[in-house]
Design an enzyme around this catalytic site. Sequence first.
Site, PDB file in Angstrom:
ATOM      1  CB  SER A 126      -0.875  -0.004   1.258  1.00  0.00           C
ATOM      2  OG  SER A 126      -1.453   1.263   1.479  1.00  0.00           O
ATOM      3  CE1 TYR A 150      -3.057  -0.262   5.464  1.00  0.00           C
ATOM      4  CE2 TYR A 150      -3.474  -2.603   5.791  1.00  0.00           C
ATOM      5  CZ  TYR A 150      -3.269  -1.523   4.951  1.00  0.00           C
ATOM      6  OH  TYR A 150      -3.250  -1.721   3.604  1.00  0.00           O
ATOM      7  CE  LYS A 154      -1.161  -4.268   3.413  1.00  0.00           C
ATOM      8  NZ  LYS A 154      -1.457  -5.570   2.767  1.00  0.00           N
TER       9      LYS A 154
HETATM   10  C1  WQD Z   1      -9.450   9.603   1.124  1.00  0.00           C
HETATM   11  C2  WQD Z   1      -9.667  11.087   1.319  1.00  0.00           C
HETATM   12  C3  WQD Z   1      -9.973  11.701   3.606  1.00  0.00           C
HETATM   13  C4  WQD Z   1     -13.766   9.613   4.216  1.00  0.00           C
HETATM   14  C5  WQD Z   1      -6.769   4.755   3.221  1.00  0.00           C
HETATM   15  C6  WQD Z   1      -5.754   4.007   3.993  1.00  0.00           C
HETATM   16  C7  WQD Z   1      -4.742   3.393   3.073  1.00  0.00           C
HETATM   17  C8  WQD Z   1      -5.422   2.606   1.974  1.00  0.00           C
HETATM   18  C9  WQD Z   1      -6.463   3.416   1.246  1.00  0.00           C
HETATM   19  C10 WQD Z   1      -5.348   0.277   2.503  1.00  0.00           C
HETATM   20  C11 WQD Z   1      -8.925  11.628   2.517  1.00  0.00           C
HETATM   21  C12 WQD Z   1     -11.241  11.981   2.811  1.00  0.00           C
HETATM   22  C13 WQD Z   1     -12.602  10.107   3.649  1.00  0.00           C
HETATM   23  C14 WQD Z   1     -14.809  10.504   4.573  1.00  0.00           C
HETATM   24  C15 WQD Z   1     -13.491  12.340   3.776  1.00  0.00           C
HETATM   25  N1  WQD Z   1      -6.025   1.444   2.491  1.00  0.00           N
HETATM   26  N2  WQD Z   1     -12.471  11.445   3.433  1.00  0.00           N
HETATM   27  N3  WQD Z   1     -14.642  11.842   4.340  1.00  0.00           N
HETATM   28  O1  WQD Z   1      -7.004   7.776   3.935  1.00  0.00           O
HETATM   29  O2  WQD Z   1      -6.183   8.085   1.545  1.00  0.00           O
HETATM   30  O3  WQD Z   1      -6.157   5.813   2.564  1.00  0.00           O
HETATM   31  O4  WQD Z   1      -7.371   3.910   2.260  1.00  0.00           O
HETATM   32  O5  WQD Z   1      -4.248   0.059   2.055  1.00  0.00           O
HETATM   33  O6  WQD Z   1      -3.927   2.545   3.834  1.00  0.00           O
HETATM   34  O7  WQD Z   1      -5.064   4.935   4.828  1.00  0.00           O
HETATM   35  O8  WQD Z   1      -8.316   6.866   1.958  1.00  0.00           O
HETATM   36  O9  WQD Z   1     -10.696   6.868   1.400  1.00  0.00           O
HETATM   37  O10 WQD Z   1     -10.031   6.983   3.854  1.00  0.00           O
HETATM   38  O11 WQD Z   1      -9.676   8.956   2.389  1.00  0.00           O
HETATM   39  O12 WQD Z   1     -13.331  13.557   3.575  1.00  0.00           O
HETATM   40  O13 WQD Z   1     -15.889  10.100   5.102  1.00  0.00           O
HETATM   41  O14 WQD Z   1     -11.061  11.309   1.580  1.00  0.00           O
HETATM   42  O15 WQD Z   1      -9.718  12.762   4.526  1.00  0.00           O
HETATM   43  O16 WQD Z   1      -8.491  12.946   2.213  1.00  0.00           O
HETATM   44  P1  WQD Z   1      -6.877   7.249   2.555  1.00  0.00           P
HETATM   45  P2  WQD Z   1      -9.757   7.361   2.442  1.00  0.00           P
END
Ligand code: WQD
Length: 341
Positions: A126, A150, A154
């Site tokens: 990841s 988590y 990785k």
């Molecule tokens: C994306 C953007 C949030 C939810 C995570 C894990 C990473 C990988 C992918 C496994 C961010 C914003 C989110 C919400 C929001 N997983 N957001 N409201 O954090 O980039 O990565 O998932 O490998 O390890 O960390 O993805 O989809 O959670 O967030 O504003 O209800 O959307 O702040 O900017 P992220 P995400």
Amino acid sequence: MGMRVLVCGGAGYIGSHTVIQLLAAGHDVLILDNFANSKPAVIKRLESITGEHLRVHAFDLRDAERTERLFDHEQIEAVIHFAGHKAVGESVEKPLEYYQNNLGSTFSLLRAMERHGVTKLVFSSSATVYGENAPVPMTEDLPTSATNPYGWTKVMIEQVLRDVAVAQPDQRIAILRYFNPVGAHRSGTIGEDPSGIPNNLLPYICQVAVGRLQKLRVFGDDYDTPDGTALRDYIHVEDLAAGHVAALARLTATERAVSTWNLGTGNGSSVLEMLHAFERAVGRTLPYEIVGRRAGDIAASFADPGRARAELGWKATHTIDDMCVDSWRWQSQNPNGYPDA
Ligand code: WQD
């Protein structure tokens, strides 16, 4: 040339999409899944999409005895390892469960592979391993770190694989660093089906659109980005699956014991851009509220996908609108995700 491929976690979101493309590429697939974070219903969906009977072994990869028996009975030629817990927040609450599960399942797999002379492995890593202060676009040679258990699993598994490759130079290991996987198979019959309230952006928006959740909370609009909301490299799960097939093919030709490739588009899209793209897919506006930043979030994360393009001949082709149209088709046809039975 088709190989017999064991897909650990093959009933999961990315695993199931990869199974379809492995079969289309002429491989013979065995699925191993304990259904801790997936539903058996996906198997029937996969069989109707592919027209093939799928062989599923339903047990926990940490069970070394059953894993040994599986390798004993099946002529496995390659492994794709998706199996593992992957919720950042949950990993902070349950670190021991995450380390024991993600590392323990990997050790059990690596030992069985070693005993049976299976040398080809594609590992699901990841972009989270780039940690909090990585420059964008991220390249594979950046140092790795994490800010949650988590992410550390990785980072640690990647290190284990690099050390195994030194000790066993005939290994052919691909470490694939995913950015933000979204979207669904064009049939709308398989897709992302998180249990409980989704942590990730797209599944959350999907559930707002289908009426299961009230409104999207946008975590911060005071980042140093064009519209103030955070940038991420969203990649269609079909492009991601194609990257696995390409990496597997590369392992039959490379001389390198371990290779690392980013699987991303190279583009950063903001939260509001994703929301508005989803509104275009749904054909109506969706309710949202700007709230404070989420702890641990970074302003921007997107890939330099140049190495995968040069060495795998792979490039993401789906657009943000494709991702939203395909996600919406899945969610609108399956408002409550997969059935339990
Ligand atoms: C994306 C953007 C949030 C939810 C995570 C894990 C990473 C990988 C992918 C496994 C961010 C914003 C989110 C919400 C929001 N997983 N957001 N409201 O954090 O980039 O990565 O998932 O490998 O390890 O960390 O993805 O989809 O959670 O967030 O504003 O209800 O959307 O702040 O900017 P992220 P995400």
